[in-house]
Design an enzyme around this catalytic site. Structure first.
Site, short mmCIF file in Angstrom:
data_model
loop_
_atom_site.label_atom_id
_atom_site.label_comp_id
_atom_site.label_asym_id
_atom_site.label_seq_id
_atom_site.Cartn_x
_atom_site.Cartn_y
_atom_site.Cartn_z
N ASP A 190 -2.03 45.87 24.58
CA ASP A 190 -0.89 45.83 23.79
C ASP A 190 -0.97 45.05 22.74
O ASP A 190 -1.69 43.84 23.03
CB ASP A 190 0.36 45.35 24.60
CG ASP A 190 1.84 45.66 23.81
OD1 ASP A 190 2.08 46.99 23.42
OD2 ASP A 190 2.18 44.75 23.29
N ASN A 198 5.22 44.07 11.85
CA ASN A 198 5.91 45.41 11.00
C ASN A 198 7.05 44.86 10.37
O ASN A 198 7.10 45.42 9.08
CB ASN A 198 6.24 46.45 12.02
CG ASN A 198 5.28 47.53 12.16
OD1 ASN A 198 4.62 47.96 11.08
ND2 ASN A 198 5.51 48.63 13.04
N ASP A 225 0.45 50.19 10.18
CA ASP A 225 -0.26 51.47 10.44
C ASP A 225 -1.83 50.98 10.01
O ASP A 225 -2.52 51.42 10.91
CB ASP A 225 0.09 52.48 9.30
CG ASP A 225 1.32 53.10 9.73
OD1 ASP A 225 1.83 53.02 10.92
OD2 ASP A 225 1.85 54.11 8.75
N GLU A 278 2.26 50.48 19.70
CA GLU A 278 1.18 49.58 19.68
C GLU A 278 0.31 49.32 20.97
O GLU A 278 -0.44 48.43 21.14
CB GLU A 278 1.74 48.30 19.18
CG GLU A 278 2.50 47.33 20.17
CD GLU A 278 4.08 47.73 20.03
OE1 GLU A 278 4.81 47.05 20.77
OE2 GLU A 278 4.30 48.85 19.53
#
Length: 509
Positions: free
Chosen positions: A386, A394, A403, A430
């Site tokens: 993770d 983000n 992305d 993620e």
């Protein structure tokens, strides 16, 4: 396109073409046999008709001989009366001649008596050559006394038939056997194209002829002589059978000779098919051995050849070409469909953003490898990863950079996980997962991934772990049993990940 189906199509096409070619050849050869049989039947019919015509004309001479033998004396008027109508009705007969046997001592008296019929009559023979016999050396002569038609043959009056060796041999053979005997073919110089003719002698006897040769020689007194046109014999017997595409020849093979005495064309022409030459031997013709020889022309064969062999091979090749075309097109379509299917399957099993396996692919692959490990009693490992503080990344840098970060992390995972049996997947958001069949030290793989991702140096100012992007990883290795399931592996790896996060992130547990 798959090579094996293509090879099968090519092989089947070759077999089909070979079959069509073999069938066409078989039909062609069968057609050849039929044409050859038809040609030979025509030649046989032609030879039979010709032989019948020859015998009919020989019977005319024989009948005339019988009539003459019953006459006590022969004169010009009587001979004309006996022969005129026969000559008018029979185109094959060029002339009839009456030749008495005259002994040397009776020669002068015979010439004197003939003066009453033909003023200036004198005996004469062939010009002196190696094949002639001087008249004074012969014990008897056979001069032509009467001949019809006289208008065309006046020079023959008084001609001694025995003055030439071949004719004398024929005369002697006729006298000794009592049968009609023919000379070899002679040139009829007064005829069109100098066609050849036959000179046939029929002996005449006083009393019965069916006795010994010596007795016949004593009672023999003359010859009936017939001149036959060989070309007319052919035309009278087979006027419609002579095709311009067939070469017909009459060959004299008496005593081993090979003389062509009649031919409908030039045998040297290349159009005649000598491989199909056919011969029909005839019964002896007045002592001569004749053969009817025939050869078809190329046009004779082509005119009787059908289109079936060509149609078979033409339609066969066309049909097979169409089948190959549709088969190849079908194979290409199938290949394209399979390619599309594989692409669709890849799309359905691949994460569009990272190009790693998606969650569906992960679930299927884990189930498959779990069952394999169960069968082989081998361990299987799983790593759950993770990205630390990715929500903050983000929110701070925006989704496009988010992305881009996910793509870079995915590329690192692909580089670290190199074995064909290993699978790197995007588990969700993620979070990533690694399936490592046959691996017990999965922690080392997870650590390599952690180090490589941190080494990317992706700036993350809002991380509470490090100034760059880092990951936390949970590792679990199990040897499957029938009482366990893949869900246990996922659960324990996820629990390990949770512990790594609780322990401060950027670590592997």
């Amino acid at each position: 396109m798959n090579r094996h189906p293509s090879m099968v199509v090519i092989l089947l096409a070759l077999i089909g073409l070979a079959f069509c070619a073999a069938l066409s050849r078989s039909l062609y050869l069968e057609e050849n046999e039929s044409i050859t049989a038809e040609f030979r039947a025509d030649v046989t019919q032609l030879a039979t008709a010709f032989e019948r015509e020859v015998r009919l004309n020989l019977e005319i001479l024989f009948a005339l001989k019988a009539s003459v033998s019953m006459m006590p004396e022969m004169d010009a008027q009587l001979f004309e009366k006996l022969t005129r109508q026969v000559l008018e009705r029979s185109p094959a007969l060029k002339a009839f001649a009456w030749a008495p046997v005259v002994r040397q001592e009776d020669r002068a008296g015979f010439e004197q008596r003939q003066q009453s019929w033909y003023p200036g009559f004198a005996l004469h023979g062939m010009p002196a050559t190696a094949s002639t016999i001087p008249a004074e050396e012969l014990p008897w002569l056979a001069p032509v006394q009467f001949i019809e038609p006289i208008a065309d043959n006046r020079p023959a009056i008084g001609f001694d038939l025995s003055s030439e060796e071949k004719r004398r041999e024929a005369l002697l053979a006729a006298r000794e056997t009592g049968k009609m005997v023919s000379t070899a073919a002679i040139e009829l110089v007064q005829e069109q194209d100098n066609q050849k003719g036959l000179l046939i002698f029929a002996p005449l006897y006083r009393g019965v002829a069916d006795t010994t040769a010596e007795d016949r020689a004593v009672r023999h007194y003359g010859f009936m002589n017939g001149v036959f046109r060989i070309g007319e014999l052919v035309k009278q017997s087979i006027p419609t059978a002579i095709d311009s595409n067939i070469l017909v020849q009459i060959v004299d093979r008496t005593d081993g000779a090979q003389e062509v005495i009649y031919s409908t064309g030039r045998s040297s022409d290349e159009r005649w098919l000598r491989s199909l030459i056919h011969e029909i031997p005839l019964a002896p013709v007045a002592g001569r051995n004749w053969v009817v020889q025939a050869m078809p022309g190329a046009t004779f064969v082509s005119a009787r050849r059908g289109y079936l062999p060509l149609l078979v091979i033409g339609f066969g090749f066309s049909f097979i070409a169409l089948l190959v075309f549709f088969a190849v097109r079908s194979l290409r379509q199938n290949a394209e469909l399979n390619k599309t299917k594989r692409e669709l399957e890849k799309i359905s099993l691949t994460d569009a953003l990272t190009e790693l396996a998606n969650r569906r692919h992960f679930d299927l692959y884990l189930e498959q490898e779990w069952l394999r490990a169960l069968r082989q009693n081998q361990p299987i490992s799983m790593v759950m990863l993770d990205i630390d503080s990715f929500k903050a990344f983000n929110d701070a840098y925006g989704h496009p950079l988010g992305d881009q970060c996910l793509k870079q992390v995915a590329q690192v995972l692909q580089q670290v996980v190199k074995r064909p049996t290993d699978l790197a997947a995007r588990y969700g958001g993620e979070e990533f997962a690694l399936v490592l069949p046959g691996t017990e030290d999965a922690a080392a793989v997870a650590e390599a991934c952690r180090v490589a991702i941190q080494a990317l140096g992706i700036v993350h100012e809002f991380s509470d772990v490090a100034p760059v992007i880092t990951i936390s990883a949970g590792v679990c290795s199990l040897t499957p049993t029938r009482k366990t399931s893949p869900a246990l592996l996922i659960k324990q790896a996820d629990a390990a990940l949770y512990k790594a996060k609780e322990a401060g992130r950027n670590q592997v547990l």
